[in-house]
Design an enzyme around this catalytic site. Structure first.
Site, PDB file in Angstrom:
ATOM      1  N   CYS A   7       0.868  -1.182   0.000  1.00  0.00           N
ATOM      2  CA  CYS A   7       0.000   0.000   0.000  1.00  0.00           C
ATOM      3  C   CYS A   7       0.907   1.234   0.000  1.00  0.00           C
ATOM      4  O   CYS A   7       2.076   1.136  -0.376  1.00  0.00           O
ATOM      5  CB  CYS A   7      -0.980  -0.022   1.174  1.00  0.00           C
ATOM      6  SG  CYS A   7      -0.227   0.048   2.811  1.00  0.00           S
ATOM      7  N   ARG A  13      -3.314  -0.503   5.604  1.00  0.00           N
ATOM      8  CA  ARG A  13      -3.922  -1.614   4.862  1.00  0.00           C
ATOM      9  C   ARG A  13      -3.017  -2.831   4.710  1.00  0.00           C
ATOM     10  O   ARG A  13      -3.412  -3.959   5.057  1.00  0.00           O
ATOM     11  CB  ARG A  13      -4.351  -1.126   3.461  1.00  0.00           C
ATOM     12  CG  ARG A  13      -5.471  -0.123   3.497  1.00  0.00           C
ATOM     13  CD  ARG A  13      -5.644   0.589   2.166  1.00  0.00           C
ATOM     14  NE  ARG A  13      -4.514   1.466   1.864  1.00  0.00           N
ATOM     15  CZ  ARG A  13      -4.374   2.182   0.762  1.00  0.00           C
ATOM     16  NH1 ARG A  13      -5.311   2.104  -0.179  1.00  0.00           N
ATOM     17  NH2 ARG A  13      -3.335   2.967   0.593  1.00  0.00           N
ATOM     18  N   ASP A 123      -8.629   3.645   1.645  1.00  0.00           N
ATOM     19  CA  ASP A 123      -7.549   4.024   2.561  1.00  0.00           C
ATOM     20  C   ASP A 123      -8.168   4.612   3.826  1.00  0.00           C
ATOM     21  O   ASP A 123      -8.789   5.681   3.777  1.00  0.00           O
ATOM     22  CB  ASP A 123      -6.646   5.063   1.872  1.00  0.00           C
ATOM     23  CG  ASP A 123      -5.374   5.308   2.651  1.00  0.00           C
ATOM     24  OD1 ASP A 123      -5.309   4.892   3.828  1.00  0.00           O
ATOM     25  OD2 ASP A 123      -4.445   5.907   2.090  1.00  0.00           O
TER      26      ASP A 123
HETATM   27  P1  4NP Z   1      -1.790   2.901   4.077  1.00  0.00           P
HETATM   28  O1  4NP Z   1      -2.401   4.309   4.577  1.00  0.00           O
HETATM   29  O2  4NP Z   1      -1.270   3.128   2.677  1.00  0.00           O
HETATM   30  O3  4NP Z   1      -2.962   1.969   4.093  1.00  0.00           O
HETATM   31  O4  4NP Z   1      -0.708   2.528   5.070  1.00  0.00           O
HETATM   32  C1  4NP Z   1      -1.641   5.480   4.552  1.00  0.00           C
HETATM   33  C2  4NP Z   1      -0.860   5.807   5.653  1.00  0.00           C
HETATM   34  C3  4NP Z   1      -0.115   6.966   5.630  1.00  0.00           C
HETATM   35  C4  4NP Z   1      -0.123   7.794   4.516  1.00  0.00           C
HETATM   36  C5  4NP Z   1      -0.902   7.456   3.411  1.00  0.00           C
HETATM   37  C6  4NP Z   1      -1.661   6.307   3.434  1.00  0.00           C
HETATM   38  N1  4NP Z   1       0.654   8.980   4.506  1.00  0.00           N
HETATM   39  O5  4NP Z   1       0.648   9.697   3.482  1.00  0.00           O
HETATM   40  O6  4NP Z   1       1.348   9.285   5.478  1.00  0.00           O
END
Ligand code: 4NP
Length: 153
Positions: A7, A13, A123
């Protein structure tokens, strides 16, 4: 089989997808190695988000020892199968992989449940705790379908 869940941050995720598929594969007697990574590297070295840890724990899975790491082009050599949680993640791993990118190894995660529908795992990063419970359900159901596909159960 070596499987990588990918991800953006590798804190919401993909840590859940890693924990859930690892757990189901073990219970199904499959000798799979499941890991995860993120494409943006913003959270490198951090444990999963506390709500991801919480929902996993409520479902009997401990993901607290995982640590975020950035996806690298070498992952195309290390893994047999790379599941991306969303289409923007697919764009990222193409960019990061450059000449190493192997399209045959890459699948949109939810394609295993909704083939050809290009569905993203939402997300939960910008939302509330509820979003993490919804995402757990989506990931858990999809991982069950992956196990079914490889075991005919
Ligand atoms: P993930 O969610 O891709 O499901 O881990 C996110 C966590 C942090 C960020 C973006 C998506 N971020 O930009 O910090």
């Amino acid at each position: 089989m070596k499987i990588l869940m990918v991800c953006l941050g590798n804190i919401c995720r993909s840590p859940l997808a890693e924990g859930v598929l690892q757990d189901l594969a073990k219970k199904a007697g499959l000798n799979w190695q499941v890991n995860s990574a993120g494409t943006n590297g913003y959270h490198t070295g951090e444990p999963p988000h506390h709500y991801s840890i919480k929902v996993a724990k409520q479902n009997g899975i401990d993901i607290s020892k995982q640590r975020s790491r950035k996806f690298t082009s070498a992952d195309f050599e290390q893994y047999d199968l790379i599941y991306v949680m969303a289409e923007d993640v697919l764009d990222d791993i193409k960019r990061i992989g450059r000449n190493n990118f192997v399209s045959e190894k890459v699948r949109l995660f939810l394609d295993e449940s909704f083939p050809g529908q290009y569905k993203d795992v939402p997300d939960p990063w910008y939302g509330t705790e509820n979003g993490y419970h919804d995402v757990f359900e989506i990931i858990n159901n999809n991982c069950k379908n992956i196990i079914k596909k490889y075991t005919n159960k």
